[in-house]
Scaffold this motif. Sequence first.
Motif, PDB file in Angstrom:
ATOM      1  N   LEU A  87      14.747  17.529   3.863  1.00 38.06           N
ATOM      2  CA  LEU A  87      13.937  17.161   2.698  1.00 38.06           C
ATOM      3  C   LEU A  87      14.810  16.869   1.482  1.00 38.06           C
ATOM      4  O   LEU A  87      14.380  16.193   0.558  1.00 38.06           O
ATOM      5  CB  LEU A  87      12.978  18.311   2.345  1.00 38.06           C
TER       6      LEU A  87
ATOM      7  N   ILE B 196      -9.478  14.548   7.429  1.00 33.93           N
ATOM      8  CA  ILE B 196      -8.724  14.492   8.691  1.00 33.93           C
ATOM      9  C   ILE B 196      -7.297  14.977   8.450  1.00 33.93           C
ATOM     10  O   ILE B 196      -6.677  14.640   7.446  1.00 33.93           O
ATOM     11  CB  ILE B 196      -8.745  13.085   9.337  1.00 33.93           C
TER      12      ILE B 196
ATOM     13  N   LYS C 281      16.383  12.823   0.288  1.00 31.34           N
ATOM     14  CA  LYS C 281      15.562  11.649  -0.067  1.00 31.34           C
ATOM     15  C   LYS C 281      16.357  10.630  -0.895  1.00 31.34           C
ATOM     16  O   LYS C 281      16.244   9.427  -0.671  1.00 31.34           O
ATOM     17  CB  LYS C 281      14.303  12.075  -0.804  1.00 31.34           C
TER      18      LYS C 281
ATOM     19  N   HIS D 273      -2.976  10.006  13.483  1.00 34.41           N
ATOM     20  CA  HIS D 273      -4.409   9.806  13.230  1.00 34.41           C
ATOM     21  C   HIS D 273      -4.632   8.762  12.127  1.00 34.41           C
ATOM     22  O   HIS D 273      -3.658   8.278  11.523  1.00 34.41           O
ATOM     23  CB  HIS D 273      -5.097  11.136  12.918  1.00 34.41           C
TER      24      HIS D 273
ATOM     25  N   GLY E 289       7.230  11.246   6.598  1.00 33.56           N
ATOM     26  CA  GLY E 289       6.174  12.110   7.130  1.00 33.56           C
ATOM     27  C   GLY E 289       6.507  12.560   8.537  1.00 33.56           C
ATOM     28  O   GLY E 289       7.421  12.031   9.180  1.00 33.56           O
ATOM     29  N   THR E 290       5.741  13.546   8.983  1.00 31.35           N
ATOM     30  CA  THR E 290       5.907  14.046  10.348  1.00 31.35           C
ATOM     31  C   THR E 290       5.106  13.173  11.321  1.00 31.35           C
ATOM     32  O   THR E 290       5.562  12.871  12.422  1.00 31.35           O
ATOM     33  CB  THR E 290       5.419  15.506  10.426  1.00 31.35           C
ATOM     34  N   PHE E 291       3.906  12.791  10.896  1.00 32.16           N
ATOM     35  CA  PHE E 291       3.021  11.947  11.695  1.00 32.16           C
ATOM     36  C   PHE E 291       2.804  12.532  13.087  1.00 32.16           C
ATOM     37  O   PHE E 291       2.885  11.825  14.094  1.00 32.16           O
ATOM     38  CB  PHE E 291       3.566  10.509  11.775  1.00 32.16           C
ATOM     39  N   ASP E 292       2.531  13.857  13.141  1.00 29.17           N
ATOM     40  CA  ASP E 292       2.266  14.508  14.421  1.00 29.17           C
ATOM     41  C   ASP E 292       0.816  14.253  14.820  1.00 29.17           C
ATOM     42  O   ASP E 292      -0.088  14.274  13.979  1.00 29.17           O
ATOM     43  CB  ASP E 292       2.507  16.027  14.270  1.00 29.17           C
TER      44      ASP E 292
ATOM     45  N   ILE F 267      -2.206   5.562   5.120  1.00 30.00           N
ATOM     46  CA  ILE F 267      -1.144   5.628   4.109  1.00 30.00           C
ATOM     47  C   ILE F 267      -0.014   4.647   4.447  1.00 30.00           C
ATOM     48  O   ILE F 267       0.572   4.028   3.559  1.00 30.00           O
ATOM     49  CB  ILE F 267      -0.623   7.066   3.882  1.00 30.00           C
TER      50      ILE F 267
ATOM     51  N   TRP G  98       1.770  15.743  -2.234  1.00 30.16           N
ATOM     52  CA  TRP G  98       3.139  15.913  -2.746  1.00 30.16           C
ATOM     53  C   TRP G  98       3.219  15.579  -4.236  1.00 30.16           C
ATOM     54  O   TRP G  98       4.323  15.427  -4.772  1.00 30.16           O
ATOM     55  CB  TRP G  98       4.112  15.006  -1.966  1.00 30.16           C
TER      56      TRP G  98
ATOM     57  N   LYS H  49       7.938  25.062   9.023  1.00 31.83           N
ATOM     58  CA  LYS H  49       6.672  25.657   9.477  1.00 31.83           C
ATOM     59  C   LYS H  49       6.850  26.698  10.575  1.00 31.83           C
ATOM     60  O   LYS H  49       5.858  27.224  11.088  1.00 31.83           O
ATOM     61  CB  LYS H  49       5.739  24.559  10.009  1.00 31.83           C
TER      62      LYS H  49
ATOM     63  N   GLY I 202      -5.609   8.897   9.074  1.00 32.57           N
ATOM     64  CA  GLY I 202      -5.057   9.212   7.746  1.00 32.57           C
ATOM     65  C   GLY I 202      -3.616   8.738   7.658  1.00 32.57           C
ATOM     66  O   GLY I 202      -3.175   8.202   6.627  1.00 32.57           O
TER      67      GLY I 202
ATOM     68  N   SER J 135      10.053  12.815  10.041  1.00 30.39           N
ATOM     69  CA  SER J 135      10.680  14.142   9.965  1.00 30.39           C
ATOM     70  C   SER J 135      11.092  14.623  11.356  1.00 30.39           C
ATOM     71  O   SER J 135      10.286  14.581  12.297  1.00 30.39           O
ATOM     72  CB  SER J 135       9.724  15.157   9.373  1.00 30.39           C
TER      73      SER J 135
HETATM   74  N1  C2G Z   1      -1.750  11.814   4.961  1.00 32.35           N
HETATM   75  C1  C2G Z   1      -2.840  11.179   4.359  1.00 32.35           C
HETATM   76  N2  C2G Z   1      -4.100  11.568   4.687  1.00 32.35           N
HETATM   77  C2  C2G Z   1      -4.305  12.552   5.590  1.00 32.35           C
HETATM   78  C3  C2G Z   1      -3.226  13.185   6.221  1.00 32.35           C
HETATM   79  C4  C2G Z   1      -1.933  12.785   5.880  1.00 32.35           C
HETATM   80  O1  C2G Z   1      -2.683  10.290   3.508  1.00 32.35           O
HETATM   81  N3  C2G Z   1      -5.571  12.907   5.860  1.00 32.35           N
HETATM   82  C5  C2G Z   1      -0.403  11.402   4.570  1.00 32.35           C
HETATM   83  C6  C2G Z   1       0.402  12.530   3.914  1.00 32.35           C
HETATM   84  O2  C2G Z   1       0.049  12.673   2.550  1.00 32.35           O
HETATM   85  C7  C2G Z   1       1.818  12.049   4.107  1.00 32.35           C
HETATM   86  C8  C2G Z   1       1.723  11.258   5.439  1.00 32.35           C
HETATM   87  O3  C2G Z   1       0.348  11.026   5.695  1.00 32.35           O
HETATM   88  O4  C2G Z   1       2.209  11.179   3.053  1.00 32.35           O
HETATM   89  C9  C2G Z   1       2.327  12.045   6.588  1.00 32.35           C
HETATM   90  O5  C2G Z   1       1.694  13.292   6.631  1.00 32.35           O
HETATM   91  P1  C2G Z   1       2.398  14.497   7.406  1.00 32.35           P
HETATM   92  O6  C2G Z   1       2.710  14.095   8.768  1.00 32.35           O
HETATM   93  O7  C2G Z   1       1.577  15.724   7.164  1.00 32.35           O
HETATM   94  O8  C2G Z   1       3.776  14.546   6.639  1.00 32.35           O
HETATM   95  P2  C2G Z   1       4.412  15.746   5.905  1.00 32.35           P
HETATM   96  O9  C2G Z   1       4.644  16.834   6.894  1.00 32.35           O
HETATM   97  O10 C2G Z   1       3.644  16.015   4.647  1.00 32.35           O
HETATM   98  O11 C2G Z   1       5.814  15.097   5.492  1.00 32.35           O
HETATM   99  O12 C2G Z   1       9.512  14.311   3.405  1.00 32.35           O
HETATM  100  C10 C2G Z   1       8.230  14.746   3.670  1.00 32.35           C
HETATM  101  C11 C2G Z   1       8.168  15.261   5.064  1.00 32.35           C
HETATM  102  O13 C2G Z   1       8.458  14.211   5.920  1.00 32.35           O
HETATM  103  C12 C2G Z   1       6.902  15.925   5.424  1.00 32.35           C
END
Ligand code: C2G
Length: 129
Positions: free
Chosen positions: A74, A117, A77, A13, A7-10, A19, A95, A44, A15, A35
């Motif tokens: 991507l 969120i 993996k 938060h 994930g990016t985890f920007d 996970i 996904w 993006k 959520g 990422s």
């Molecule tokens: N997530 C979640 N609930 C949310 C927001 C995000 O469960 N409300 C989960 C996403 O489903 C993901 C993880 O948190 O599994 C990270 O989310 P992102 O940072 O949006 O990651 P993403 O850009 O989807 O990942 O190989 C995949 C890439 O790394 C991109």
Amino acid sequence: MRVITFGTFDMFHVGHLNIIERARALGDSLVVGVSSDALNFSKKSRYPVCNERDRSRIIGALAAVDEVFLEESLELKAEYIQKHQADILVMGDDWNGKFDHLSDLCKVVYLPRTPAISTTELIEVVKSL
Ligand code: C2G
């Protein structure tokens, strides 16, 4: 069992925390592919708010996380799963189905996203203040 997730985890938060903790609970150790900034830009056309170094530090500081690495593409993996000897790949259900082809390497699990969120929504809220 070793679990891997990506994930990016920007703008980290709850959520993201949910996970990560649920992924960890499926096994005995958790490795997280964060990422890279370049990967995000290619997807993006903008860079994340927080850079890859800071995002990786935050993920690495979590009690549920055993190891962190940078996800550069991507398409890699399968290589990452093999390199880290992961038994289970966990992804959020945004996904759903996208990584089923990896199920010959490891178990593939999609967990439900935390409702209401997201980084995009946080950016909108902050913008409107
Ligand atoms: N997530 C979640 N609930 C949310 C927001 C995000 O469960 N409300 C989960 C996403 O489903 C993901 C993880 O948190 O599994 C990270 O989310 P992102 O940072 O949006 O990651 P993403 O850009 O989807 O990942 O190989 C995949 C890439 O790394 C991109």
